[in-house]
Design a protein around this motif. Structure first.
Motif, PDB file in Angstrom:
ATOM      1  N   UNK A 187     -11.985  16.236  36.749  1.00 15.14           N
ATOM      2  CA  UNK A 187     -12.256  16.132  38.233  1.00 15.14           C
ATOM      3  C   UNK A 187     -14.060  16.114  37.985  1.00 15.14           C
ATOM      4  N   UNK A 188     -14.614  15.418  38.731  1.00 15.29           N
ATOM      5  CA  UNK A 188     -15.767  15.277  39.127  1.00 15.29           C
ATOM      6  C   UNK A 188     -16.178  15.035  39.586  1.00 15.29           C
ATOM      7  N   UNK A 189     -17.510  16.223  40.019  1.00 16.69           N
ATOM      8  CA  UNK A 189     -17.398  16.007  41.460  1.00 16.69           C
ATOM      9  C   UNK A 189     -19.042  15.508  42.111  1.00 16.69           C
ATOM     10  N   UNK A 190     -19.364  15.109  43.022  1.00 15.80           N
ATOM     11  CA  UNK A 190     -21.243  14.583  43.456  1.00 15.80           C
ATOM     12  C   UNK A 190     -21.716  14.986  42.561  1.00 15.80           C
ATOM     13  N   UNK A 191     -22.519  13.708  42.940  1.00 18.21           N
ATOM     14  CA  UNK A 191     -23.857  13.490  42.156  1.00 18.21           C
ATOM     15  C   UNK A 191     -24.966  14.914  41.697  1.00 18.21           C
ATOM     16  N   UNK A 192     -25.736  15.871  41.720  1.00 22.34           N
ATOM     17  CA  UNK A 192     -25.987  16.516  42.194  1.00 22.34           C
ATOM     18  C   UNK A 192     -28.166  16.318  41.616  1.00 22.34           C
ATOM     19  N   UNK A 193     -28.949  16.195  42.593  1.00 22.62           N
ATOM     20  CA  UNK A 193     -30.071  15.879  42.308  1.00 22.62           C
ATOM     21  C   UNK A 193     -30.938  16.627  41.389  1.00 22.62           C
ATOM     22  N   UNK A 194     -31.685  16.500  40.258  1.00 21.92           N
ATOM     23  CA  UNK A 194     -32.881  17.250  39.202  1.00 21.92           C
ATOM     24  C   UNK A 194     -32.979  18.521  40.146  1.00 21.92           C
ATOM     25  N   UNK A 195     -33.399  19.419  39.529  1.00 22.62           N
ATOM     26  CA  UNK A 195     -34.377  20.171  40.274  1.00 22.62           C
ATOM     27  C   UNK A 195     -34.512  21.291  38.700  1.00 22.62           C
ATOM     28  N   UNK A 196     -35.907  22.266  39.179  1.00 27.17           N
ATOM     29  CA  UNK A 196     -36.416  22.727  38.123  1.00 27.17           C
ATOM     30  C   UNK A 196     -35.863  23.380  36.653  1.00 27.17           C
ATOM     31  N   UNK A 197     -35.771  23.740  36.002  1.00 28.26           N
ATOM     32  CA  UNK A 197     -35.889  24.664  34.826  1.00 28.26           C
ATOM     33  C   UNK A 197     -35.814  25.719  35.460  1.00 28.26           C
ATOM     34  N   UNK A 210     -26.943  14.821  37.152  1.00 32.69           N
ATOM     35  CA  UNK A 210     -25.474  15.530  36.667  1.00 32.69           C
ATOM     36  C   UNK A 210     -24.370  15.786  37.646  1.00 32.69           C
ATOM     37  N   UNK A 211     -23.419  16.234  37.130  1.00 32.85           N
ATOM     38  CA  UNK A 211     -21.995  16.403  38.133  1.00 32.85           C
ATOM     39  C   UNK A 211     -21.408  17.551  37.788  1.00 32.85           C
ATOM     40  N   UNK A 212     -20.882  17.773  38.716  1.00 28.32           N
ATOM     41  CA  UNK A 212     -20.210  19.544  38.081  1.00 28.32           C
ATOM     42  C   UNK A 212     -18.653  18.615  37.313  1.00 28.32           C
ATOM     43  N   UNK A 213     -18.038  19.186  36.874  1.00 33.70           N
ATOM     44  CA  UNK A 213     -16.766  18.462  35.866  1.00 33.70           C
ATOM     45  C   UNK A 213     -15.887  19.349  35.463  1.00 33.70           C
ATOM     46  N   UNK A 214     -14.272  19.413  35.586  1.00 28.65           N
ATOM     47  CA  UNK A 214     -13.915  19.655  35.159  1.00 28.65           C
ATOM     48  C   UNK A 214     -12.748  19.421  34.269  1.00 28.65           C
ATOM     49  N   UNK A 215     -11.936  20.163  33.419  1.00 26.75           N
ATOM     50  CA  UNK A 215     -11.713  19.069  32.967  1.00 26.75           C
ATOM     51  C   UNK A 215     -10.459  20.052  32.475  1.00 26.75           C
ATOM     52  N   UNK A 216      -8.686  19.750  32.389  1.00 29.63           N
ATOM     53  CA  UNK A 216      -8.034  20.575  32.263  1.00 29.63           C
ATOM     54  C   UNK A 216      -7.224  20.023  31.442  1.00 29.63           C
TER      55      UNK A 216
END
Length: 278
Positions: A187-197, A210-216
């Motif tokens: 499951x791959x969520x919407x893309x996230x913009x770059x941010x400060x480290x 980056x993308x929030x991702x979940x793998x089962x």
């Protein structure tokens, strides 16, 4: 308990192939592990350890070297000590795969070694184990190896736009435990913009999407409706993952990125590589 091998399955599932993901960076990542929570097993009191994953690229394929060491505190002032070493190689065409696992648990040793091959894209194949005992088993049609699966994860992530969420299911053979065959839901969520480290370890990837991702992971052909485990992580556009949460149902483990070192790509005389021909 499939504790270290679930983390290894995560490591393999986020390793992309360069056939399409040419921006992927070979790298070495170090993670620290700790207990994130317990829902159904109060006997798990603590988790402490580290794992190191190093991905290498050659003109023929990808290698993964993994080392981990954990201590799980359980009730009655007992603890379970686990240490694992793993090495894999997967061909760039996704049709050949080799694996070697050495696991230590409280002084006992387990070895798994073998090689697998598919007859072609979308076709079945076979795996031959040389350890713990010699045997050959068929792989069903549609089976893919971890790198090919990860190629699809990154490819689909790169195609996602806006607030869309992408999900898909594949049969994946990793060879890391049991028969090594799983149904894997991603499951791959919407893309996230770059941010400060937020910390020094994340600086090499802070400027990337980056993308929030979940793998089962579900055991193949199992009647059990619950997954063996689930892994949630933030996947960057170069294939590197930041912190992750591994959910085993009874308890969860938090892996925090402690150090990250990017490695150069090889020069290969073929299309799609630095210095290669088109």
């Amino acid at each position: 308990m499939r504790f270290p091998l679930a983390i290894l399955a995560f490591a393999l599932v986020v390793l992309p192939d360069l056939a399409r993901a040419q921006y992927f960076a070979p790298h070495r990542a170090l993670y620290t592990m700790s207990l994130h929570g317990t829902d159904h097993d109060p006997s798990i009191l603590s988790v402490e350890g580290e794992m190191m994953d190093e991905w290498g690229e050659s003109c023929e394929g990808w290698t993964l070297e993994h080392r981990s060491s954990f201590e799980i505190g359980v009730g009655g002032e007992q603890s379970i000590r686990l240490a694992t070493q793993i090495a894999t190689w997967e061909a760039r065409d996704g049709l050949s795969y080799r694996f070697s696992v050495r696991s230590l648990r409280d002084g006992g040793e387990e070895r798994i070694e073998g090689a697998a091959r598919l007859d072609g894209p979308g076709k079945g194949g076979s795996v031959h184990y040389s350890r713990p005992k010699e045997k050959t088993k068929p792989l069903p049609a549609g089976t893919i190896f971890p790198t090919a699966h990860s190629e699809e994860i990154l490819s689909r992530a790169g195609e996602s736009t806006g607030e869309s969420t992408v999900s898909f299911k594949r049969t994946v053979f990793d060879g890391l435990s049991g028969d090594g065959l799983f149904e894997v839901n991603a499951l791959i969520g919407p893309p996230q913009r770059p941010g400060p480290a937020e910390r020094a370890a994340a600086k090499p990837v802070a400027s990337l999407r980056s993308w929030p991702t979940q793998v089962a992971f579900y055991r193949y052909a199992s009647p059990d409706a619950a997954p063996d485990n689930e892994v949630s992580f933030r996947m960057y556009a170069n294939g590197v993952s930041d912190d992750m949460i591994i959910d085993f149902g009874q308890f969860r483990v938090l892996a925090v990125l402690k150090a990250l070192e990017l490695s150069p790509r090889p020069t290969c005389k073929r299309a799609g590589f630095p210095g290669g021909t088109k």
